[in-house]
Scaffold this active site. Structure first.
Site, PDB file in Angstrom:
ATOM      1  N   ASP A  25       0.835  -1.205   0.000  1.00 48.55           N
ATOM      2  CA  ASP A  25       0.000   0.000   0.000  1.00 48.55           C
ATOM      3  C   ASP A  25       0.874   1.261   0.000  1.00 48.55           C
ATOM      4  O   ASP A  25       1.861   1.335   0.744  1.00 48.55           O
ATOM      5  CB  ASP A  25      -0.858  -0.025   1.276  1.00 48.55           C
ATOM      6  CG  ASP A  25      -1.938   1.042   1.286  1.00 48.55           C
ATOM      7  OD1 ASP A  25      -2.788   1.013   0.381  1.00 48.55           O
ATOM      8  OD2 ASP A  25      -1.930   1.897   2.187  1.00 48.55           O
TER       9      ASP A  25
ATOM     10  N   GLU B 290      14.266 -15.490   0.883  1.00 47.48           N
ATOM     11  CA  GLU B 290      14.528 -16.584   1.843  1.00 47.48           C
ATOM     12  C   GLU B 290      13.497 -17.695   1.660  1.00 47.48           C
ATOM     13  O   GLU B 290      13.713 -18.819   2.076  1.00 47.48           O
ATOM     14  CB  GLU B 290      14.411 -16.073   3.295  1.00 47.48           C
ATOM     15  CG  GLU B 290      15.491 -15.107   3.709  1.00 47.48           C
ATOM     16  CD  GLU B 290      15.119 -14.392   5.019  1.00 47.48           C
ATOM     17  OE1 GLU B 290      14.211 -14.859   5.750  1.00 47.48           O
ATOM     18  OE2 GLU B 290      15.740 -13.353   5.288  1.00 47.48           O
TER      19      GLU B 290
HETATM   20  C1  NOJ Z   1      -4.400   3.013  -0.854  1.00 51.85           C
HETATM   21  C2  NOJ Z   1      -5.542   2.094  -0.613  1.00 51.85           C
HETATM   22  O1  NOJ Z   1      -5.833   1.412  -1.802  1.00 51.85           O
HETATM   23  C3  NOJ Z   1      -6.678   2.947  -0.117  1.00 51.85           C
HETATM   24  O2  NOJ Z   1      -7.888   2.246  -0.068  1.00 51.85           O
HETATM   25  C4  NOJ Z   1      -6.302   3.504   1.219  1.00 51.85           C
HETATM   26  O3  NOJ Z   1      -7.317   4.392   1.662  1.00 51.85           O
HETATM   27  C5  NOJ Z   1      -4.998   4.275   1.137  1.00 51.85           C
HETATM   28  N1  NOJ Z   1      -3.996   3.574   0.389  1.00 51.85           N
HETATM   29  C6  NOJ Z   1      -4.448   4.542   2.518  1.00 51.85           C
HETATM   30  O4  NOJ Z   1      -3.986   3.353   3.087  1.00 51.85           O
END
Ligand code: NOJ
Length: 577
Positions: A224, A285
């Protein structure tokens, strides 16, 4: 005609499963529930056969970890636990085992840019106070002008300032920290404090979290906000809006190159790459086959390719493709630039049309202006042309399935599912809606619980009939039971599409651009050793395109008459010799 055209990509080999994998995104809250209105892991496990039959290679699950759910689980309080709303750790293990039995790989989400404010570390940081080792795990700073103003002018992606005063945290009221003068950085919601990636303890913790899930058999991680972990240490002011989905302006699309003069100080800093090298060695790993895929809204493609260099991640979501307008030249440019940029570092290109953060493709493509689309569509907005959107989405998917690389499908896309555009404000849950006072509707419209069975309450989403967001009244036609009975349904279309893609090995084919010779957007996908017939895919946009001579029609994105000799607008047709 095979001798004509321009080669834009050479064939590759499937030395790792993810090179040409079709990866299906499951949004756990909204896929299927074994209990009540919120989806859960046993619900997902019970529907994995459906995904095997659809013909995907892997699933990617959005976060299901311990979380207060202020951002639907992207605010993680415990990275090693399953939130009770979604089940237990044993349910996660059972889900992984069942998927593997069915031959499906499992990719899980990792959220390293920020934690939840309910994370033990953040609670400790608040308690320990300014200057403590506990605060050094996050981005705490003193305010300007004696603490009356935030440390800089950054705004949060979800709206409002990107700094929150410790004293303003709701659960701090009445505690000693209520007198605290410091601020902390939150690029997203205030409940999502940004971690300090200059701190070795943060590195060690995330290496350990990776191993925790690798030990449980996961096949990879979707990272993310992969472009956000490291900030310019000077934290300079940045006057432009902080956007996650900044995929370029219209001017960028016109020229094919972003015109944004500088890189924002919170995104795509060079320091992020050392982190991914570290993680690569952790995954190695466990063998050569584990996947790291970057969620990085980075332009241009060349810059994005840095995330998937040999010793870093394996794939990066292709948001330039997702955000591209429905336009022949724009798409042609993105396809070629994506392949060229990724080929230069030996990584497969990914192709993505929808996810849980954007208006679903089947609706986005029915708007008068196509492209990235608005942040949500509501009852007071101009409504998409549903028929046009669905038709274009299928045409675009059929083009996509013929492109070499890895192909991502967001849950529901395989049934032509549109955006829910009539949600009343009262049911909305996206923090972006609240932080912008409703100016941005947010992402709830693409997150409505899936319909499964006609005639059942909640269309079979849960045994109680409950759904955490209301399903539109006309969604019965998108249930599996209905779509099974219609040979032209999205479900049958996608099953056929994925089966053909797999049988022909299109994901590892070479690609030649024959658009000038054929008309429309036209590519020939061929195998390295010509061990199978070449496939010619042709997409018509505004104008019809005559069938190419010497080729036989094999499949089309809409049913065509047996005698048809022309590809109508907004249609893709596949041909072989
Ligand atoms: C990207 C994610 O896809 C989204 O849903 C989220 O709100 C933001 N990152 C923050 O984590």
């Amino acid at each position: 005609m095979t001798d004509q055209g321009r080669s834009i990509h050479s064939p590759s080999t499937r030395d790792q499963w993810w090179r040409d994998a079709v990866i299906y995104q499951i949004y756990p809250r909204s896929f299927a529930s074994s209990r009540g209105p919120v989806g859960d892991l046993p619900g997902i496990a019970s529907r994995l056969d459906y995904l095997r039959d659809l013909g995907v290679d892997a699933v990617w699950l959005s976060p299901f970890y311990g979380s207060p759910q202020h951002d639907a689980g992207y605010d993680v309080a415990d990275y090693r636990a399953v939130d009770p709303r979604f089940g237990t750790l044993a349910d996660a293990e059972a889900l992984i085992a069942r998927a593997h039995e069915l031959g499906l790989r499992v990719v899980v989400d990792l959220v390293p840019n920020h934690t939840s404010w309910d994370h033990r570390w953040f609670r400790e940081a608040i308690k320990a106070g300014p200057g403590s080792a506990e605060r050094n795990r996050y981005m705490f700073r003193d305010g300007k002008n004696g603490g009356t103003e935030p440390p800089n002018n950054w705004t949060s992606v979800f709206g409002g300032p990107a700094w929150t005063r410790v004293a303003d945290i709701p659960w701090v009221a009445g505690t000693p920290a209520a007198a605290d003068q410091q601020y902390y950085l939150n690029l997203f919601d205030s409940s999502q404090p940004d971690l300090n990636w200059d701190n070795p303890e943060v590195h060690a913790e995330f290496r350990s979290i990776l191993r925790f899930w690798l030990d449980r058999g996961v096949d990879g991680f979707r990272i993310d906000v992969a472009h956000g972990l490291v900030k310019d240490p000077a934290l300079p002011d940045w006057t432009e809006h902080t956007e996650m989905l900044d995929a370029g302006t219209d001017a960028d699309h016109a020229t094919g190159h972003p015109v944004t003069p500088e890189r924002p100080p919170m995104w795509d800093q060079d320091g992020v790459h050392a982190i991914y090298r570290e993680w690569r060695s952790v995954l190695d790993e466990y063998g050569p086959d584990r996947l790291l895929v970057a969620e990085a809204w980075v332009q241009p493609e060349k810059r994005l390719a840095r995330y998937v260099r040999d010793d870093e991640m394996n794939q990066a979501f292709n948001f330039a493709y997702l955000a591209c307008p429905w336009d022949r030249e724009a798409l042609r440019r993105v396809v070629e630039e994506s392949l060229t940029a990724m080929d230069a570092v030996g990584a497969p290109t990914t192709w993505v049309l929808s996810n849980h953060d954007v208006v679903r493709a089947a609706s986005r493509l029915g708007l008068t202006v196509t492209g990235k689309g608005p942040n949500g569509i509501g009852p007071r907005d101009p409504q998409p042309d549903a028929e046009k959107g669905r038709r274009r989405a299928r045409a675009w998917h059929m083009l996509t399935a013929a492109l070499p690389g890895s192909y991502y499908i967001y849950q529901g896309e395989e049934r032509d599912l549109p955006e829910a555009t009539m949600l009343p404000d009262g049911v909305r849950q996206d923090p972006a809606f609240f932080r912008t006072n409703g100016t941005e509707l947010g992402r709830d419209g693409c997150r409505v619980p899936l319909p499964w069975e006609a005639g059942k309450p909640g269309l079979g989403f849960s045994p109680t009939g409950g759904t955490w967001l209301p399903q539109p009244a006309d969604w019965e036609r998108f249930t599996v039971t209905r779509e099974e009975t219609d040979p032209d349904s999205g479900l049958h279309f996608f099953r056929r599409l994925l089966a053909r893609r797999r049988a022909l090995g299109l994901g590892i084919g070479g690609l030649k651009d024959v658009s000038p010779e054929v008309g429309g957007l036209a590519y020939i996908n061929s195998a390295a050793d010509h061990s199978r017939p070449d496939l010619l895919t042709v997409t018509a946009f505004d104008a019809p395109v005559p069938f190419p001579t010497g080729w036989r029609r094999r499949a089309s994105s809409v049913p065509l008459d047996a005698a048809a000799a022309v590809i109508p607008p907004d249609t893709t047709v596949w041909f072989t010799r």
